[in-house]
Design a protein around this motif. Sequence first.
Motif, PDB file in Angstrom:
ATOM      1  N   LEU A   1       0.839  -1.194   0.000  1.00  0.00           N
ATOM      2  CA  LEU A   1       0.000   0.000   0.000  1.00  0.00           C
ATOM      3  C   LEU A   1       0.880   1.251   0.000  1.00  0.00           C
ATOM      4  CD1 LEU A   1      -2.730  -1.042   2.621  1.00  0.00           C
ATOM      5  CD2 LEU A   1      -2.847  -1.192   0.131  1.00  0.00           C
ATOM      6  N   SER A   2       2.036   1.139  -0.621  1.00  0.00           N
ATOM      7  CA  SER A   2       2.960   2.270  -0.646  1.00  0.00           C
ATOM      8  C   SER A   2       2.402   3.405  -1.507  1.00  0.00           C
ATOM      9  CB  SER A   2       4.325   1.829  -1.186  1.00  0.00           C
ATOM     10  OG  SER A   2       4.196   1.223  -2.454  1.00  0.00           O
ATOM     11  N   HIS A   3       2.755   4.631  -1.080  1.00  0.00           N
ATOM     12  CA  HIS A   3       2.404   5.863  -1.799  1.00  0.00           C
ATOM     13  C   HIS A   3       0.890   6.023  -1.969  1.00  0.00           C
ATOM     14  CE1 HIS A   3       6.663   6.418  -2.537  1.00  0.00           C
ATOM     15  NE2 HIS A   3       6.717   5.202  -3.041  1.00  0.00           N
ATOM     16  N   MET A   4       0.151   5.647  -0.936  1.00  0.00           N
ATOM     17  CA  MET A   4      -1.291   5.871  -0.951  1.00  0.00           C
ATOM     18  C   MET A   4      -1.631   7.043  -0.046  1.00  0.00           C
ATOM     19  SD  MET A   4      -3.187   2.185  -1.245  1.00  0.00           S
ATOM     20  CE  MET A   4      -4.716   3.073  -1.589  1.00  0.00           C
ATOM     21  N   TYR A   5      -2.859   7.560  -0.184  1.00  0.00           N
ATOM     22  CA  TYR A   5      -3.270   8.751   0.551  1.00  0.00           C
ATOM     23  C   TYR A   5      -4.544   8.465   1.341  1.00  0.00           C
ATOM     24  CZ  TYR A   5      -4.625  13.594   1.490  1.00  0.00           C
ATOM     25  OH  TYR A   5      -4.965  14.773   2.108  1.00  0.00           O
ATOM     26  N   PHE A   6      -4.456   8.647   2.652  1.00  0.00           N
ATOM     27  CA  PHE A   6      -5.611   8.515   3.530  1.00  0.00           C
ATOM     28  C   PHE A   6      -5.708   9.802   4.346  1.00  0.00           C
ATOM     29  CE2 PHE A   6      -3.824   4.316   2.940  1.00  0.00           C
ATOM     30  CZ  PHE A   6      -4.916   3.494   2.709  1.00  0.00           C
ATOM     31  N   LYS A   7      -6.882  10.379   4.429  1.00  0.00           N
ATOM     32  CA  LYS A   7      -7.070  11.560   5.267  1.00  0.00           C
ATOM     33  C   LYS A   7      -8.363  11.394   6.056  1.00  0.00           C
ATOM     34  CE  LYS A   7      -7.240  16.608   5.339  1.00  0.00           C
ATOM     35  NZ  LYS A   7      -7.207  17.860   4.541  1.00  0.00           N
ATOM     36  N   LEU A   8      -8.231  11.444   7.373  1.00  0.00           N
ATOM     37  CA  LEU A   8      -9.373  11.329   8.280  1.00  0.00           C
ATOM     38  C   LEU A   8     -10.119  10.017   8.088  1.00  0.00           C
ATOM     39  CD1 LEU A   8     -10.772  14.976   7.968  1.00  0.00           C
ATOM     40  CD2 LEU A   8      -9.125  14.094   9.626  1.00  0.00           C
ATOM     41  N   VAL A   9      -9.412   8.964   7.667  1.00  0.00           N
ATOM     42  CA  VAL A   9     -10.020   7.650   7.446  1.00  0.00           C
ATOM     43  C   VAL A   9      -9.904   6.828   8.723  1.00  0.00           C
ATOM     44  CG1 VAL A   9      -9.932   5.528   6.083  1.00  0.00           C
ATOM     45  CG2 VAL A   9      -9.478   7.738   4.990  1.00  0.00           C
ATOM     46  N   ASN A  10     -11.009   6.237   9.152  1.00  0.00           N
ATOM     47  CA  ASN A  10     -11.013   5.448  10.381  1.00  0.00           C
ATOM     48  C   ASN A  10     -10.380   4.090  10.129  1.00  0.00           C
ATOM     49  OD1 ASN A  10     -11.465   4.142  12.772  1.00  0.00           O
ATOM     50  ND2 ASN A  10     -13.691   4.333  12.740  1.00  0.00           N
ATOM     51  N   LEU A  11      -9.189   3.885  10.681  1.00  0.00           N
ATOM     52  CA  LEU A  11      -8.457   2.627  10.546  1.00  0.00           C
ATOM     53  C   LEU A  11      -8.174   2.012  11.918  1.00  0.00           C
ATOM     54  CD1 LEU A  11      -5.996   3.908   7.805  1.00  0.00           C
ATOM     55  CD2 LEU A  11      -7.744   2.164   7.450  1.00  0.00           C
ATOM     56  N   CYS A  12      -9.033   2.320  12.895  1.00  0.00           N
ATOM     57  CA  CYS A  12      -8.829   1.790  14.241  1.00  0.00           C
ATOM     58  C   CYS A  12      -8.835   0.264  14.230  1.00  0.00           C
ATOM     59  CB  CYS A  12      -9.931   2.287  15.175  1.00  0.00           C
ATOM     60  SG  CYS A  12      -9.862   4.043  15.542  1.00  0.00           S
ATOM     61  N   TYR A  13      -7.900  -0.308  14.948  1.00  0.00           N
ATOM     62  CA  TYR A  13      -7.783  -1.756  15.135  1.00  0.00           C
ATOM     63  C   TYR A  13      -7.584  -2.522  13.825  1.00  0.00           C
ATOM     64  CZ  TYR A  13      -9.821  -0.091  19.474  1.00  0.00           C
ATOM     65  OH  TYR A  13     -10.072   0.619  20.619  1.00  0.00           O
ATOM     66  N   SER A  14      -7.188  -1.833  12.777  1.00  0.00           N
ATOM     67  CA  SER A  14      -6.903  -2.506  11.510  1.00  0.00           C
ATOM     68  C   SER A  14      -5.534  -3.177  11.576  1.00  0.00           C
ATOM     69  CB  SER A  14      -6.947  -1.515  10.349  1.00  0.00           C
ATOM     70  OG  SER A  14      -8.272  -1.067  10.139  1.00  0.00           O
ATOM     71  N   HIS A  15      -5.342  -4.146  10.683  1.00  0.00           N
ATOM     72  CA  HIS A  15      -4.138  -4.973  10.717  1.00  0.00           C
ATOM     73  C   HIS A  15      -3.268  -4.677   9.493  1.00  0.00           C
ATOM     74  CE1 HIS A  15      -6.180  -7.054  13.927  1.00  0.00           C
ATOM     75  NE2 HIS A  15      -7.202  -7.274  13.126  1.00  0.00           N
ATOM     76  N   PHE A  16      -2.085  -4.122   9.753  1.00  0.00           N
ATOM     77  CA  PHE A  16      -1.132  -3.786   8.693  1.00  0.00           C
ATOM     78  C   PHE A  16       0.191  -4.511   8.892  1.00  0.00           C
ATOM     79  CE2 PHE A  16      -3.955  -0.091   8.902  1.00  0.00           C
ATOM     80  CZ  PHE A  16      -4.231   0.162   7.567  1.00  0.00           C
ATOM     81  N   SER A  17       0.209  -5.588   9.639  1.00  0.00           N
ATOM     82  CA  SER A  17       1.480  -6.258   9.910  1.00  0.00           C
ATOM     83  C   SER A  17       2.113  -6.746   8.613  1.00  0.00           C
ATOM     84  CB  SER A  17       1.274  -7.422  10.876  1.00  0.00           C
ATOM     85  OG  SER A  17       0.310  -8.330  10.400  1.00  0.00           O
ATOM     86  N   LYS A  18       3.411  -6.462   8.480  1.00  0.00           N
ATOM     87  CA  LYS A  18       4.232  -6.838   7.321  1.00  0.00           C
ATOM     88  C   LYS A  18       3.767  -6.184   6.021  1.00  0.00           C
ATOM     89  CE  LYS A  18       5.527 -11.286   9.354  1.00  0.00           C
ATOM     90  NZ  LYS A  18       5.573 -12.754   9.199  1.00  0.00           N
ATOM     91  N   THR A  19       2.995  -5.111   6.139  1.00  0.00           N
ATOM     92  CA  THR A  19       2.523  -4.380   4.957  1.00  0.00           C
ATOM     93  C   THR A  19       3.482  -3.239   4.634  1.00  0.00           C
ATOM     94  OG1 THR A  19       0.185  -4.926   5.147  1.00  0.00           O
ATOM     95  CG2 THR A  19       0.688  -2.793   4.195  1.00  0.00           C
ATOM     96  N   SER A  20       3.617  -2.924   3.346  1.00  0.00           N
ATOM     97  CA  SER A  20       4.426  -1.784   2.927  1.00  0.00           C
ATOM     98  C   SER A  20       3.540  -0.560   2.772  1.00  0.00           C
ATOM     99  CB  SER A  20       5.128  -2.077   1.599  1.00  0.00           C
ATOM    100  OG  SER A  20       5.821  -0.913   1.152  1.00  0.00           O
ATOM    101  N   LEU A  21       3.867   0.482   3.543  1.00  0.00           N
ATOM    102  CA  LEU A  21       3.177   1.771   3.446  1.00  0.00           C
ATOM    103  C   LEU A  21       4.188   2.870   3.135  1.00  0.00           C
ATOM    104  CD1 LEU A  21       0.926   1.103   6.513  1.00  0.00           C
ATOM    105  CD2 LEU A  21      -0.011   1.805   4.329  1.00  0.00           C
TER     106      LEU A  21
END
Length: 379
Positions: free
Chosen positions: A225-245
Amino acid sequence: MKRQEALLHLRENSVLKYRVEQIAALHEYLIINRDELARQILSVFKDSCIQALNLQKKCDKGKIQHIHFTFFRHRVINHDASCRIYFYDHQGYMDSVECAKEFNANWVFKFLDIFERQLTQDSKKYVNKIYSADISQIKREEASFYVNYMANLIRHVMKDAVETDEFLALGKDSEVYIRVGEYKDFNELVYKFDSKEQQSAEVRSRLDPNENDQYAHESFKNVDLSHMYFKLVNLCYSHFSKTSLVGSYLVGCPLIGADFRSANLQETSLDYSLIHGADFRGANLCKAQLEEVQGSFVVPTEKEFHIPPFMETNFAGANLEDASFKGADLRGANFRGALLKQTDFSQANLEGASFYLKDIQLLKLNDQQLDGIQVSSND
């Protein structure tokens, strides 16, 4: 003073006082005993998985889709802290084959019992105006504050629990919903296990643009998920382990309790986001921007009961080289074992944050910050 006036006076002068006092005591108790309590919950969970698997082997139980950690309010009112963990198939409460195991949550509710005793003592000042039923009703209302702590501990444990052999051996749906709450009543989703393999291209197309601003508890593990844009997006308790941001923007996002373990967040911007209880252990945050983030972990005061309790923001073992935390609220955060070369903590609130002694000399902290941090050896 009339009866209703006495009740109102008790609520205004005693309830809040003792609530703050006992929640603070519970908070401190769980900080000290968290590892042992987590082991107890994990043990009950694994035993329950074995019980469910044995029923499945007899063809008495379908695939598991719902797991509920349940408390019983009527028991709590009567000083009984025994709770249950239920395993259901896709039918949920309509599942006719019971699979349940009891566990004791006295470590939570003993503080509510103390609250009750304190309130009962104060009620004696209002002679013949306040009854035991009134105290029981207030205790019933207060229980939710204590259940919050149980829910957050279970949420913490589930990150490891869903990787145990006992859970993985279960027949289960691709999505399993783990909840904490009252029996067949209000409950809170604390973990969503998602076994579906995801492709980076599909996930990116779904998230870009962010037309849906609610992605709480979603799984974005091990994708690009590199070079993506999130603004004011609810990502509480989401799982991004081993993900590329790498190079992504998550500006002003609620990221409470999000799991970024071993994720690559190099040059990512999380400015102004809410990161209370987020887990960045082993993540790469080299040159990341976390300015003005809110990630405090404190004993709640009257004004801080809205902050999710009982989990520090965790940067243990993370690469924070050249990362910026300017103006951030990082009270109680864990920085032990993090790479802190050229990390910028200017104007950050680090009260109660923990560091290894060997790392302090690398940091340009002011006297107030140095006085407020917790320092331990790296033995």
